[in-house]
Scaffold this active site. Structure first.
Site, mmCIF file in Angstrom:
data_model
loop_
_atom_site.group_PDB
_atom_site.id
_atom_site.type_symbol
_atom_site.label_atom_id
_atom_site.label_comp_id
_atom_site.label_asym_id
_atom_site.label_seq_id
_atom_site.Cartn_x
_atom_site.Cartn_y
_atom_site.Cartn_z
ATOM 1 N N ALA A 1 61.256 36.255 56.922
ATOM 2 C CA ALA A 1 61.938 37.512 57.121
ATOM 3 C C ALA A 1 61.017 38.407 57.714
ATOM 4 O O ALA A 1 59.989 38.674 57.049
ATOM 5 C CB ALA A 1 62.424 37.853 55.486
ATOM 6 N N LYS B 1 41.698 44.378 42.221
ATOM 7 C CA LYS B 1 41.203 42.823 42.126
ATOM 8 C C LYS B 1 40.315 42.678 40.769
ATOM 9 O O LYS B 1 40.517 41.420 40.165
ATOM 10 C CB LYS B 1 40.176 42.727 43.526
ATOM 11 C CG LYS B 1 41.116 42.642 44.703
ATOM 12 C CD LYS B 1 40.063 42.850 45.801
ATOM 13 C CE LYS B 1 40.871 42.837 47.270
ATOM 14 N NZ LYS B 1 40.122 43.300 48.237
ATOM 15 N N THR C 1 49.524 39.631 59.821
ATOM 16 C CA THR C 1 48.195 38.892 60.030
ATOM 17 C C THR C 1 47.967 37.866 59.136
ATOM 18 O O THR C 1 47.790 36.429 59.460
ATOM 19 C CB THR C 1 47.085 39.926 59.669
ATOM 20 O OG1 THR C 1 47.239 41.267 60.251
ATOM 21 C CG2 THR C 1 45.707 39.480 59.927
HETATM 22 N N1 HSE Z 1 41.447 45.993 52.487
HETATM 23 C C1 HSE Z 1 40.549 44.892 51.981
HETATM 24 C C2 HSE Z 1 39.030 45.044 52.039
HETATM 25 C C3 HSE Z 1 40.984 43.472 52.237
HETATM 26 O O1 HSE Z 1 38.651 45.631 52.973
HETATM 27 O O2 HSE Z 1 38.350 43.788 51.649
HETATM 28 C C4 HSE Z 1 42.431 43.244 51.393
HETATM 29 O O3 HSE Z 1 42.371 43.385 50.221
#
Ligand code: HSE
Length: 436
Positions: A43, A205, A13
């Site tokens: 790759a 994060k 994606t």
């Molecule tokens: N899976 C994450 C979200 C996006 O739902 O925000 C990628 O970090």
């Protein structure tokens, strides 16, 4: 000037978004970067699909090792994810003198210290704007735009899947399990949504942001992580009646004793802008001592939004590739020798406010017993809600919002409340932040 050559590891994606946006905006990007940025190699295990996606314009290989060691490649973009192969490839790319762009928050939150040290030693850049809040340029803002500030705290809605689920639970009044199934059907939630719903993705994060905000190493293992799986529609409804929304927040806060690093469902006043971030959108609120509060909002995932962040990193690296490594923006905002070992506080030492819900017998003295326990623990009540029992019922819910206290004190008070004969079952506890 000859083009800077990029090797993509993985063309799913985000990789295909990166290829398409780079191609579509090539001229504009070149005017900014000063050089053409060219995806020279890709790759991917599915070489046929990779060929189709790139219209035969790049060299396609199925072994990523060929990219990270190729003498013509200047920048490796790692979009594989996970901690295993991705880590080996990133380390190998660095060892081969390649700059790295990655969207891999799990990798950086857990192995960032080792990766940044290797990059520092080799004089290459590791850029990761796409790792936090997708297309929202929060890393750039924290690392550069807010560099004058002493950052006081960060609170972010940094997982779109869980925000989508919480929005649906609130709007439709339905429970978590039902919404999760619907989110999976619509493709908002992964088939295995564990990282999202258990708060792990948000904690990765928040960990990265804490490092950049406070100049400490990335320490995912010290983060407190609680997801949304136990959250009930009842609590969302009661919170609403009291003027609050429940969001899964990633919080990093500086305190005199250390740093709070935590992810959990949180009540926030409904009147705050960030409380009104709905659906799969992300938002990060940053409090700096000079600027005050700033809010960053946008798409935290998706093909082109994430590609936007990946390409911003490619442009940054292109501009700085020829600069003396000592004069580049440090990976984690602070100079590597100026990082501190300020401790990440255990959850028992964290200070916040609380929402408590308990089912109690409707009889004299119950409320007095509960408020006595809070008073004895010097926990002040901010608001209360009690409904009359439903027809034919002898028990009812009491909801209490407290002022700030430490987690260890509320935990002690909750065990005392649960010990009362008139309190039935467990007390539900959700943390509350005023974000003011
Ligand atoms: N899976 C994450 C979200 C996006 O739902 O925000 C990628 O970090």
């Amino acid at each position: 000037m000859k083009p800077i050559k990029v090797g993509l590891l993985g063309i799913g994606t985000v990789g295909s978004g990166t290829f398409n946006v780079l191609k579509r905006n090539q001229e504009e990007i070149m005017r900014r970067a000063g050089r053409r940025i060219e995806i020279a190699m890709v790759a991917d295990l599915n070489t046929e699909r990779a060929k189709e996606l790139t219209n035969g314009e790049c060299e396609i290989v199925n072994d990523a090792n060929l990219v990270v060691t190729h003498p013509d490649i200047d920048i490796v973009v790692e979009l594989i994810g996970g901690y295993g192969i991705a880590k080996d490839l990133v380390m190998k790319a660095i060892a081969n003198g390649k700059h790295v762009v990655t969207a891999n928050k799990a990798l950086l939150a857990t192995h960032g210290t080792e990766i940044f040290r290797a990059a520092q030693d080799k004089g290459v850049m590791v850029a990761f704007e796409a790792a936090v809040a997708g297309g929202v340029p929060i890393i750039k803002a924290l690392r550069e735009g807010l560099t004058a500030n002493r950052i006081e705290w960060i609170a972010g809605i940094i997982n779109g899947t869980t925000n989508f689920i919480l929005s649906e639970m609130r709007e439709k009044g339905i429970d978590f399990d039902v919404v999760l199934k619907e989110a999976q059907r619509l493709g908002y939630a992964e088939a295995d949504p564990t990282f999202d719903i258990e708060g792990i993705d948000a904690a990765h994060k928040a960990t990265i942001m804490s490092a950049i905000a406070f100049g400490v190493p990335v320490q995912f293992d010290k983060a407190y992580v609680e997801g949304i799986t136990k959250l009930q529609a009842t609590d969302i409804r009661y919170a609403e009646q009291l003027g609050y929304r429940i969001k899964l927040l990633g919080i990093a806060k500086r305190t005199p004793n250390g740093i709070e690093l935590r992810v959990h469902p949180t009540l926030i006043p409904a009147k705050r802008l960030i409380a009104n971030v709905e659906g799969a959108m992300n938002a990060v609120l940053v409090q700096g001592d000079a600027v005050g509060a700033t809010l960053y909002y946008g798409k935290g995932a998706g093909s082109e939004p994430t590609a936007s962040a990946v390409i911003a990193d490619l442009v940054d690296i292109t501009r700085l590739a020829t600069a003396d490594p000592n004069h580049r923006v440090p990976h984690l905002a602070f100079q590597p020798d100026a990082m501190t070992d300020t401790p990440i506080l255990p959850m028992s030492e964290v200070t916040t406010s609380y929402y408590l819900r308990m089912l109690v017998a409707d009889q004299p003295g119950v409320l007095a017993d509960i408020t006595r326990i809070l008073a004895d623990s010097t926990i002040s009540i901010d608001a209360m809600l009690q409904k009359e029992p439903a027809e034919g019922e002898t028990s009812t819910d009491i909801i209490i919002l407290t002022h700030q206290t430490q987690e260890k004190y509320i935990e002690a008070a909750i065990s005392k409340m649960e010990g009362l004969a008139t309190v039935k079952g467990k007390v539900t506890k959700i943390r509350l932040e005023q974000l003011s």
